[in-house]
Motif scaffolding. Sequence first.
Motif, PDB file in Angstrom:
ATOM      1  N   ALA A  92       0.910  -0.868  -0.235  1.00 28.19           N
ATOM      2  CA  ALA A  92      -0.229   0.062   0.045  1.00 28.19           C
ATOM      3  C   ALA A  92       0.717   1.016  -0.291  1.00 28.19           C
ATOM      4  CB  ALA A  92      -0.706  -0.070   0.864  1.00 28.19           C
ATOM      5  N   LEU A  93       1.496   1.158   1.090  1.00 28.61           N
ATOM      6  CA  LEU A  93       2.712   2.346   0.478  1.00 28.61           C
ATOM      7  C   LEU A  93       3.332   2.337  -0.123  1.00 28.61           C
ATOM      8  CD1 LEU A  93       4.294   2.079   4.399  1.00 28.61           C
ATOM      9  CD2 LEU A  93       2.898   4.078   3.994  1.00 28.61           C
ATOM     10  N   LEU A  94       3.861   1.436  -0.985  1.00 31.18           N
ATOM     11  CA  LEU A  94       4.917   1.464  -2.559  1.00 31.18           C
ATOM     12  C   LEU A  94       4.026   2.112  -3.914  1.00 31.18           C
ATOM     13  CD1 LEU A  94       7.660  -0.678  -1.804  1.00 31.18           C
ATOM     14  CD2 LEU A  94       7.723   1.713  -2.098  1.00 31.18           C
ATOM     15  N   ASN A  95       2.836   0.998  -3.410  1.00 31.85           N
ATOM     16  CA  ASN A  95       1.909   1.810  -5.205  1.00 31.85           C
ATOM     17  C   ASN A  95       0.610   1.936  -4.537  1.00 31.85           C
ATOM     18  OD1 ASN A  95       3.088  -0.254  -6.390  1.00 31.85           O
ATOM     19  ND2 ASN A  95       3.248  -1.865  -4.404  1.00 31.85           N
ATOM     20  N   ARG A  96       0.330   2.752  -3.471  1.00 31.05           N
ATOM     21  CA  ARG A  96      -1.103   4.004  -3.850  1.00 31.05           C
ATOM     22  C   ARG A  96      -1.128   4.631  -5.242  1.00 31.05           C
ATOM     23  NH1 ARG A  96      -3.387   8.568  -3.083  1.00 31.05           N
ATOM     24  NH2 ARG A  96      -0.972   8.832  -3.085  1.00 31.05           N
ATOM     25  N   VAL A  97      -1.991   5.479  -5.242  1.00 33.11           N
ATOM     26  CA  VAL A  97      -2.084   5.867  -6.184  1.00 33.11           C
ATOM     27  C   VAL A  97      -3.634   6.601  -6.329  1.00 33.11           C
ATOM     28  CG1 VAL A  97      -1.034   5.117  -8.023  1.00 33.11           C
ATOM     29  CG2 VAL A  97      -3.853   4.555  -7.621  1.00 33.11           C
ATOM     30  N   SER A  98      -3.508   7.928  -6.840  1.00 36.79           N
ATOM     31  CA  SER A  98      -4.677   8.551  -6.744  1.00 36.79           C
ATOM     32  C   SER A  98      -6.099   8.323  -7.792  1.00 36.79           C
ATOM     33  CB  SER A  98      -5.472  10.215  -7.044  1.00 36.79           C
ATOM     34  OG  SER A  98      -4.319  10.480  -6.128  1.00 36.79           O
ATOM     35  N   VAL A  99      -7.135   7.577  -7.082  1.00 38.30           N
ATOM     36  CA  VAL A  99      -8.446   7.585  -8.365  1.00 38.30           C
ATOM     37  C   VAL A  99      -9.317   8.387  -8.344  1.00 38.30           C
ATOM     38  CG1 VAL A  99      -9.931   5.322  -8.608  1.00 38.30           C
ATOM     39  CG2 VAL A  99      -7.776   5.133  -7.831  1.00 38.30           C
ATOM     40  N   PRO A 100      -9.460   8.899  -9.587  1.00 38.34           N
ATOM     41  CA  PRO A 100     -10.275  10.050  -9.524  1.00 38.34           C
ATOM     42  C   PRO A 100     -11.798  10.193 -10.174  1.00 38.34           C
ATOM     43  CG  PRO A 100      -8.334  10.185 -11.446  1.00 38.34           C
ATOM     44  CD  PRO A 100      -8.168   9.397 -10.156  1.00 38.34           C
ATOM     45  N   ARG A 101     -11.690   9.049 -11.120  1.00 38.84           N
ATOM     46  CA  ARG A 101     -12.876   8.571 -11.741  1.00 38.84           C
ATOM     47  C   ARG A 101     -13.503   7.423 -10.928  1.00 38.84           C
ATOM     48  NH1 ARG A 101     -12.623  12.243 -13.925  1.00 38.84           N
ATOM     49  NH2 ARG A 101     -11.861  12.564 -16.081  1.00 38.84           N
ATOM     50  N   LEU A 102     -14.500   8.055  -9.869  1.00 36.50           N
ATOM     51  CA  LEU A 102     -15.743   6.887  -8.550  1.00 36.50           C
ATOM     52  C   LEU A 102     -16.815   7.064  -8.751  1.00 36.50           C
ATOM     53  CD1 LEU A 102     -13.396   8.779  -6.065  1.00 36.50           C
ATOM     54  CD2 LEU A 102     -13.022   6.030  -6.804  1.00 36.50           C
ATOM     55  N   VAL A 103     -17.290   5.665  -8.709  1.00 35.18           N
ATOM     56  CA  VAL A 103     -19.159   5.254  -8.585  1.00 35.18           C
ATOM     57  C   VAL A 103     -19.318   4.288  -7.211  1.00 35.18           C
ATOM     58  CG1 VAL A 103     -18.423   5.486 -10.599  1.00 35.18           C
ATOM     59  CG2 VAL A 103     -18.480   3.652 -10.659  1.00 35.18           C
ATOM     60  N   GLU A 104     -20.425   4.546  -7.731  1.00 39.23           N
ATOM     61  CA  GLU A 104     -21.101   3.592  -6.188  1.00 39.23           C
ATOM     62  C   GLU A 104     -20.659   2.752  -6.381  1.00 39.23           C
ATOM     63  OE1 GLU A 104     -23.398   4.521  -4.452  1.00 39.23           O
ATOM     64  OE2 GLU A 104     -23.809   6.457  -4.530  1.00 39.23           O
ATOM     65  N   PRO A 105     -20.604   1.640  -5.868  1.00 39.89           N
ATOM     66  CA  PRO A 105     -21.485   1.851  -3.977  1.00 39.89           C
ATOM     67  C   PRO A 105     -19.937   2.650  -3.304  1.00 39.89           C
ATOM     68  CG  PRO A 105     -20.273  -0.813  -4.141  1.00 39.89           C
ATOM     69  CD  PRO A 105     -20.682   0.419  -6.002  1.00 39.89           C
ATOM     70  N   ALA A 106     -20.546   2.962  -2.724  1.00 42.76           N
ATOM     71  CA  ALA A 106     -19.563   3.557  -0.961  1.00 42.76           C
ATOM     72  C   ALA A 106     -18.770   2.308  -0.417  1.00 42.76           C
ATOM     73  CB  ALA A 106     -19.638   4.933  -0.598  1.00 42.76           C
ATOM     74  N   PRO A 107     -17.718   3.258   0.095  1.00 37.16           N
ATOM     75  CA  PRO A 107     -17.528   2.161   0.750  1.00 37.16           C
ATOM     76  C   PRO A 107     -18.194   1.632   2.518  1.00 37.16           C
ATOM     77  CG  PRO A 107     -15.444   3.991   1.046  1.00 37.16           C
ATOM     78  CD  PRO A 107     -17.053   4.445   0.252  1.00 37.16           C
ATOM     79  N   THR A 108     -18.601   0.120   2.839  1.00 35.08           N
ATOM     80  CA  THR A 108     -19.600  -0.152   3.376  1.00 35.08           C
ATOM     81  C   THR A 108     -18.536   0.320   4.614  1.00 35.08           C
ATOM     82  OG1 THR A 108     -17.676  -2.126   3.913  1.00 35.08           O
ATOM     83  CG2 THR A 108     -19.360  -2.329   2.093  1.00 35.08           C
ATOM     84  N   ALA A 109     -19.397  -0.287   5.618  1.00 34.30           N
ATOM     85  CA  ALA A 109     -19.698   0.135   7.084  1.00 34.30           C
ATOM     86  C   ALA A 109     -18.577  -0.433   7.829  1.00 34.30           C
ATOM     87  CB  ALA A 109     -20.643   0.300   8.246  1.00 34.30           C
ATOM     88  N   GLU A 110     -17.731  -1.502   7.168  1.00 42.04           N
ATOM     89  CA  GLU A 110     -17.252  -2.124   7.649  1.00 42.04           C
ATOM     90  C   GLU A 110     -15.307  -1.723   7.135  1.00 42.04           C
ATOM     91  OE1 GLU A 110     -15.062  -6.701   7.603  1.00 42.04           O
ATOM     92  OE2 GLU A 110     -17.051  -6.165   7.082  1.00 42.04           O
ATOM     93  N   GLN A 111     -16.020  -1.332   6.273  1.00 39.27           N
ATOM     94  CA  GLN A 111     -14.471  -0.772   5.203  1.00 39.27           C
ATOM     95  C   GLN A 111     -14.722   0.494   5.762  1.00 39.27           C
ATOM     96  OE1 GLN A 111     -15.960  -1.512   1.258  1.00 39.27           O
ATOM     97  NE2 GLN A 111     -14.280  -2.460   0.619  1.00 39.27           N
ATOM     98  N   ARG A 112     -15.344   1.858   6.372  1.00 39.94           N
ATOM     99  CA  ARG A 112     -15.250   2.686   7.168  1.00 39.94           C
ATOM    100  C   ARG A 112     -14.946   2.629   8.668  1.00 39.94           C
ATOM    101  NH1 ARG A 112     -20.307   5.769   4.936  1.00 39.94           N
ATOM    102  NH2 ARG A 112     -20.582   5.428   3.286  1.00 39.94           N
ATOM    103  N   GLN A 113     -14.991   1.755   9.011  1.00 40.75           N
ATOM    104  CA  GLN A 113     -14.449   1.045  10.450  1.00 40.75           C
ATOM    105  C   GLN A 113     -13.204   0.891  10.398  1.00 40.75           C
ATOM    106  OE1 GLN A 113     -16.965   1.731  12.802  1.00 40.75           O
ATOM    107  NE2 GLN A 113     -15.572   0.065  13.947  1.00 40.75           N
ATOM    108  N   ALA A 114     -12.323   0.400   9.589  1.00 43.21           N
ATOM    109  CA  ALA A 114     -11.182   0.706   8.946  1.00 43.21           C
ATOM    110  C   ALA A 114     -10.532   1.659   8.454  1.00 43.21           C
ATOM    111  CB  ALA A 114     -10.422  -0.507   7.539  1.00 43.21           C
TER     112      ALA A 114
END
Length: 188
Positions: free
Chosen positions: A6-28
């Motif tokens: 994640a630290l070495l490969n994260r990139v910005s992703v500007p084109r986004l669609v539904e669904p939003a992150p789930t409640a469990e993902q938001r916890q993380a």
Amino acid sequence: MQALDALLNRVSVPRLVEPAPTAEQRQALFGAALRAPDHGHLQPYRFLTVEGAAREQMGELLAEAAQMQEGEVTEAMIDKARNGPLRAPLVVVVIARLQEHVKYPKAEQLLAAGCAAHGILLAAYAQGIGAVWRTGELAYSKHVANGLGLAADEEVIAFLYLGTPQKEPRVAEKVDLAQFVSAWPGNA
């Protein structure tokens, strides 16, 4: 996913669609944010989640702030501000809460809030969630701060747009570290 991936490969992703992150993902996501370096354990940050119809209301707030700017303000600028929050199913507003403290300067607190925002981006990437950090001058508008209910000691430092990537994220470009890292030889 491994942390280094994640630290070495994260990139910005500007084109986004539904669904939003789930409640469990938001916890993380927010759990990662709260692991930011925080000298003095002041937790100088907080977050607002904006989704659904609230994104349209945020867009109107940004459009009002755009109209208040000095200089020439075009309808295109106002429309861009109005439509900004609609670019993702979830917008996280990252707010720095800067406190007077004898030992921990506001500059360190601001950096801690920035690290919290970065933690959200890294946790999003690790979960396959698309994310991009956007601000622009409207993020620093008093009108926007008031409309979002910020206190006098708070300021917006990021609008994080999150959702499902519309297409496969790009591969992070490899960078020559020697352009950014050098050894200090000490005083001669």
